[in-house]
Design a protein around this motif. Sequence first.
Motif, PDB file in Angstrom:
ATOM      1  N   ASP A 245      -7.705   6.995  -3.668  1.00 38.91           N
ATOM      2  CA  ASP A 245      -7.343   6.715  -2.378  1.00 38.91           C
ATOM      3  C   ASP A 245      -7.639   5.842  -1.045  1.00 38.91           C
ATOM      4  OD1 ASP A 245      -9.148   8.148  -2.067  1.00 38.91           O
ATOM      5  OD2 ASP A 245      -8.272  10.234  -1.144  1.00 38.91           O
ATOM      6  N   SER A 246      -9.127   5.135  -2.193  1.00 36.81           N
ATOM      7  CA  SER A 246      -9.833   4.539  -0.885  1.00 36.81           C
ATOM      8  C   SER A 246     -10.325   2.885  -1.895  1.00 36.81           C
ATOM      9  CB  SER A 246     -10.716   5.110  -0.284  1.00 36.81           C
ATOM     10  OG  SER A 246     -12.053   5.363  -0.868  1.00 36.81           O
TER      11      SER A 246
ATOM     12  N   PRO B   9      -9.537   2.959   3.512  1.00 36.45           N
ATOM     13  CA  PRO B   9      -8.148   3.908   2.633  1.00 36.45           C
ATOM     14  C   PRO B   9      -7.293   2.555   2.219  1.00 36.45           C
ATOM     15  CG  PRO B   9      -8.371   4.490   5.041  1.00 36.45           C
ATOM     16  CD  PRO B   9      -9.841   3.682   5.002  1.00 36.45           C
ATOM     17  N   HIS B  10      -6.718   3.056   0.816  1.00 37.20           N
ATOM     18  CA  HIS B  10      -5.692   2.297   0.579  1.00 37.20           C
ATOM     19  C   HIS B  10      -4.810   2.599   1.068  1.00 37.20           C
ATOM     20  CE1 HIS B  10      -7.176   0.873  -2.919  1.00 37.20           C
ATOM     21  NE2 HIS B  10      -7.227   2.454  -3.833  1.00 37.20           N
TER      22      HIS B  10
END
Length: 325
Positions: free
Chosen positions: A145-146, A194-195
């Motif tokens: 997620d990041s 974060p994506h």
Amino acid sequence: MSKPTQRMVETNGIRLNVAEQGDGPLVLLCHGFPESWYSWRHQLGALAAAGFHAVAPDMRGYGRSDRPEAVEEYTLFHLVGDMVGLLDALEAPTAIIAGHDWGAVVAWHAALLRPDRFQAVIGLSVPFRPRAKARPTSLMPRTTDSQFYQLYFQQPGIAEAELERDPRTTVRAMLYAASGDAPNTNAGGIGMVPHGGGFLQAVEAPPGLPPWLSQGDLDFYAGEFQRTGFSGGLNWYRNIDRNWELMAPFAGARIKVPALYIAGDRDLVVAFPGMDQLLANLGNFVPQLRDMLMLPGCGHWTQQERPDEVNAAMIHFLRSLREQR
């Protein structure tokens, strides 16, 4: 005490704006991201008063200096070349070079590649890092997620769109978040973005300006980036892998000139994974490392947060070099 004067200097095919003060042995001061010559405002006068010619350029891509369009014109070879050319333009056979953040990377490599011109080096925040065994971006942290902020900076246009939305808010948030005054809330995921999110998302809005940063200081930085945008500085990050390729002939080379390293114990750079081991072994890669100074409670913006201590350490180191000649 007089103020620094500024002028444009031709070097390495581009023009750099330099701020300078004083007469005597030359000390070059290389700034980092997202800053300008102005980050050395407390050092220029102090070094001049101590008998040195202090010169702080707006580095390539920043301030009033030229900002080449092509990403590949921001390699370490270009940046070190700018500093060699600056010595030539100033008609100085040699200098001591100091750098903070990305400027420290330039300073260390100037000392590594041209010890005949740069006879001593002072690194602030970022220590000398030997060439990695693998492509640097392949080693940077990433999760489902990041991703590490330097990976987020790689794709041209994305970080620019975020950081340029409001340059004043961007600079204010970054200067506060990486300072020793900010709460250490991101310790578990230092520098992770974060994506689908932005770099500034994880940056806490400052409740006010820290004591070392005035409204006038913030006005200066905000005005510079309002005018120039952030592409020039971001392009330094976009050459991390290219620098690794170019530095292949120098793998294992050590810095052989006298050196000083200064950092804050609350600097996020010092907390990066593996940094504890690198700092513990820095003397192996920089055999003439004279001192490592860790400033308690100081964050990333070393020479701005703790000008008196940094000035005293720099001047002591510079004078010790003179006494040995």
